[in-house]
Design a protein around this motif. Structure first.
Motif: not given
Length: 227
Positions: A88-92, A99-103
């Motif tokens: 779950l990634v906040e759009d804010t 990018d860090y979270i995706l990696e």
């Protein structure tokens, strides 16, 4: 609801038992979604993830970045039903943090508005969920704000997600209440869905206000989640 440690089964039960009930009631006259609509959209997203070659039911990471929209909830539930692990990634968040979270999460794909447009065009036949995830299959990763460094991911498994549903069910939450989601912690989404509650989505201009002028299907009750 039967005792079951699989959130996949609980989502299926909620969709079947509440098929004609309102699942999401948007603000200012925008479209409503029934539980049947919800299930159809879930299956379309799950099907497209499968068509991309991302194996279901083994906790492969799928990131979601859509803001607090109906599509956010539906994408989240699609991951749970098809056995993917929703990141779950906040759009804010700033792009660097996203990018860090995706990696860091090793997400196989990012569900955003572009992804959903492809789903609507490319999915012509539904691939039903296999429901083969186990209690220990990875289900959800949420990240801290990272105010003092890089955000940290917190992992939950299918077992803990299903427990959230059962806790609400045992507390006799009234399923006719409306749940406003602008600032609701994600851990409650699956719980309220599992007992058949309706969700409300505020218009963007009002997302951080506590007053919602919509009415839920059966009553005037409304659970607000404000900062």
């Amino acid at each position: 609801m039967q005792e079951n440690n699989k959130i996949q089964t609980l989502i299926m039960e909620a969709a079947i038992q509440n098929s004609s009930n309102i699942f999401i009631n948007k603000h200012l006259g925008q479209p409503k979604y029934t539980f049947a609509d919800m299930y159809d959209n879930i299956c379309r997203i799950g099907t497209y993830l499968s068509l991309l070659g991302i194996a279901p039911d083994v906790g492969n990471r799928v990131a979601i970045c859509l803001g607090r929209t109906p599509e956010y909830i539906i994408s989240f539930l699609a991951c749970l039903l098809y056995g993917y692990c929703a990141v779950l990634v906040e759009d804010t968040y700033p792009k660097k943090r996203i990018d860090y979270i995706l990696e860091d999460s090793e997400a196989k794909v990012l569900i955003n508005t572009d992804f959903l447009q492809k789903v609507s065009v490319r999915v012509t036949k539904i691939i039903p969920p296999l429901l083969k995830a186990t209690e220990s299959t990875d289900a959800v990763i949420t990240y801290t704000s990272g105010s003092t460094g890089n955000p940290k991911g917190v992992l939950q498994h299918q077992r803990s997600v299903a427990e959230a549903v059962r806790r609400l069910n045992k507390n006799s939450i009234d399923a006719s209440i409306g749940i406003e989601i602008s600032n609701m912690p994600e851990k409650f989404f699956f719980g309220y869905c599992g007992i058949g509650c309706s969700f409300y989505v505020c218009h963007e201009c009002f997302r951080y206000y506590s007053t919602i002028h919509s009415r839920c299907r059966h009553s005037d009750s409304l659970v607000r989640n404000t900062p």
